[in-house]
Enzyme design. Sequence first.
Site, mmCIF file in Angstrom:
data_model
loop_
_atom_site.group_PDB
_atom_site.id
_atom_site.type_symbol
_atom_site.label_atom_id
_atom_site.label_comp_id
_atom_site.label_asym_id
_atom_site.label_seq_id
_atom_site.Cartn_x
_atom_site.Cartn_y
_atom_site.Cartn_z
ATOM 1 N N CYS A 86 -59.277 -56.553 -4.563
ATOM 2 C CA CYS A 86 -58.748 -57.883 -4.296
ATOM 3 C C CYS A 86 -57.320 -57.865 -3.747
ATOM 4 O O CYS A 86 -56.609 -59.000 -3.771
ATOM 5 C CB CYS A 86 -58.570 -58.476 -5.783
ATOM 6 N N CYS A 119 -53.112 -81.958 -3.108
ATOM 7 C CA CYS A 119 -52.432 -82.004 -4.430
ATOM 8 C C CYS A 119 -50.960 -82.412 -4.498
ATOM 9 O O CYS A 119 -50.340 -82.062 -3.516
ATOM 10 C CB CYS A 119 -52.565 -80.327 -4.928
ATOM 11 N N ASP A 165 -63.982 -51.110 -8.643
ATOM 12 C CA ASP A 165 -63.268 -52.560 -8.389
ATOM 13 C C ASP A 165 -62.031 -52.345 -9.395
ATOM 14 O O ASP A 165 -61.939 -53.217 -10.365
ATOM 15 C CB ASP A 165 -64.388 -53.169 -9.411
ATOM 16 N N CYS A 176 -50.608 -72.454 -4.257
ATOM 17 C CA CYS A 176 -51.678 -72.727 -3.375
ATOM 18 C C CYS A 176 -50.934 -73.191 -1.784
ATOM 19 O O CYS A 176 -51.236 -74.052 -1.249
ATOM 20 C CB CYS A 176 -52.431 -73.929 -3.389
ATOM 21 N N GLN A 219 -64.493 -62.456 -13.159
ATOM 22 C CA GLN A 219 -64.227 -63.114 -11.943
ATOM 23 C C GLN A 219 -63.912 -64.672 -12.073
ATOM 24 O O GLN A 219 -64.390 -65.236 -12.946
ATOM 25 C CB GLN A 219 -65.276 -63.028 -11.060
HETATM 26 N N1 SAH Z 1 -65.875 -54.990 -12.351
HETATM 27 C C1 SAH Z 1 -65.470 -55.969 -13.202
HETATM 28 C C2 SAH Z 1 -64.150 -56.136 -13.808
HETATM 29 C C3 SAH Z 1 -62.964 -55.488 -12.771
HETATM 30 S S1 SAH Z 1 -61.448 -55.735 -12.902
HETATM 31 C C4 SAH Z 1 -66.098 -57.307 -13.006
HETATM 32 O O1 SAH Z 1 -66.565 -57.465 -11.920
HETATM 33 O O2 SAH Z 1 -66.282 -58.065 -13.778
HETATM 34 C C5 SAH Z 1 -60.523 -54.243 -13.245
HETATM 35 C C6 SAH Z 1 -60.924 -53.722 -14.595
HETATM 36 O O3 SAH Z 1 -60.296 -52.112 -14.739
HETATM 37 C C7 SAH Z 1 -60.281 -54.266 -15.871
HETATM 38 O O4 SAH Z 1 -61.203 -54.272 -16.737
HETATM 39 C C8 SAH Z 1 -59.229 -53.182 -16.338
HETATM 40 O O5 SAH Z 1 -59.332 -53.073 -17.744
HETATM 41 C C9 SAH Z 1 -59.834 -51.761 -15.937
HETATM 42 N N2 SAH Z 1 -58.884 -50.968 -15.539
HETATM 43 C C10 SAH Z 1 -57.647 -50.854 -15.381
HETATM 44 N N3 SAH Z 1 -57.010 -49.533 -15.251
HETATM 45 C C11 SAH Z 1 -58.188 -48.731 -15.449
HETATM 46 C C12 SAH Z 1 -58.170 -47.294 -15.720
HETATM 47 N N4 SAH Z 1 -57.364 -46.196 -15.333
HETATM 48 N N5 SAH Z 1 -59.437 -46.673 -16.124
HETATM 49 C C13 SAH Z 1 -60.461 -47.516 -16.183
HETATM 50 N N6 SAH Z 1 -60.572 -48.838 -16.237
HETATM 51 C C14 SAH Z 1 -59.355 -49.446 -15.714
#
Ligand code: SAH
Length: 436
Positions: A394, A65, A367, A74, A271
Amino acid sequence: MKMKIVKTGINGEGIGYMDKLPVFVPDVLADEEVDVKITKKERRYALGKAVRILSKNKDRIQPKCYVQKSCGACPLMIARYPKQLEYKYEILRQSLIKYAQIDPRLIAKPVANEHIFGYRNQCKLPCRSEDGRLMTGMFVPGSNYFHAIETCIIHEPGLENMRKAVLHILNKYRMPAYDVKKKKGIRSLVIRGFDGRYQCTLVTGEDELPDSMLSELCRLKGMHSLWQSIHTSRKSLDVFGSRMIHLGNETYLPLQLDDLQLQISPRSFFQLNTSQAKVLYRTIADMVGGRKKLIVEAYSGIGAISLYLRNKAERIIGIESIKDAVVNANRNAKLNHSDHVHFLCADAADKLLYLSKKETIDVLIVDPPRTGLDDAMLACILQSRIREMVYVSCNPATLGKDLGVLQKRYQVKKIVPIDMFSHTPHIESVCVLNRR
Ligand code: SAH
């Protein structure tokens, strides 16, 4: 001064030592010998700039890039891909040892990214006017300096074409960049797409956009869904504003993940790397194993994980705090004829506490965002009787800290790192824990 770079920092920079003081140096790789100029010295660390590389790492390459150095997104692109995976593994390993004394033999080798360029399915870019032309770009990390970017090789090629086509039309209608005083203009451009279909959100001030421009945008090949988000707050760091307006074509963006159908609304999280998302979901499915009575997923977003696992349990409950995402997730459950999968709008810790008192949860999947699990969530999990847990993370630092706490009651069985974001220092990991 001459310095040996000994490791890679969490932001992808090289780290060397001046006596015992760590020095963070961008644009260099571990094992390189560098002539470093110290640019800032604090009590616990220093920042440096590489003036000259005295001995190069054998895996150093010319980045593909042309704005790699100035953009900053990156930093690992200067290393061959297998070396990048080694660096990411090291970042994860060191964090897990530092915070949770994890036995490194439990950490699998990272799963490589299938496509190391053109993998990103979404762009979320700020806009500025330069020489009277509206441009998308990036803020150089840690600064307010806007860097216009003509082309990004991390973006999926169709996404790049769509971004350029949208910008072309906005410029044809002389749309200005956002003006804080007038509260008008284009603030950012958000585009997400899969399989040649795109959803575009124009993040603007209080603008009424010309009809002819909107119909041109709607007619673009692949423009599946067009939205506007009104954003006039000075403080909010969120890309989206408080009001969403559907401008044309469909409202949702469809996505097929193996045999799962999903529809995504513009504000919902999904994602960023679609093919590695499948790898992630398959890994979670393997870890969950045989059929269960009740699976609970906290932080469930649009429900992708819960629905991917829909045949793994009699009942699945997802917990998510953003209402829009919960509506989106419940629609996705219907779309896949999954009456046994439900999504609730609540704080993860509050709802989990309630559920775990009332029912036997076989598997808990979490997650969380980059900040990891909050204290209430950790306390709730420790007090519960949940036997098995899958932690999707992550962020190696918060994963390490959270595992450090969870180990009081849970034993870490296995950690599988997955590379979703090649050339960046980010690494996703999936961790299985069993109650002691
Ligand atoms: N598991 C999903 C997204 C995970 S991203 C996937 O694979 O697509 C993390 C998510 O946690 C986001 O959607 C965010 O809105 C939510 N979040 C953040 N803090 C939170 C809380 N205290 N209670 C519930 N959800 C929450």
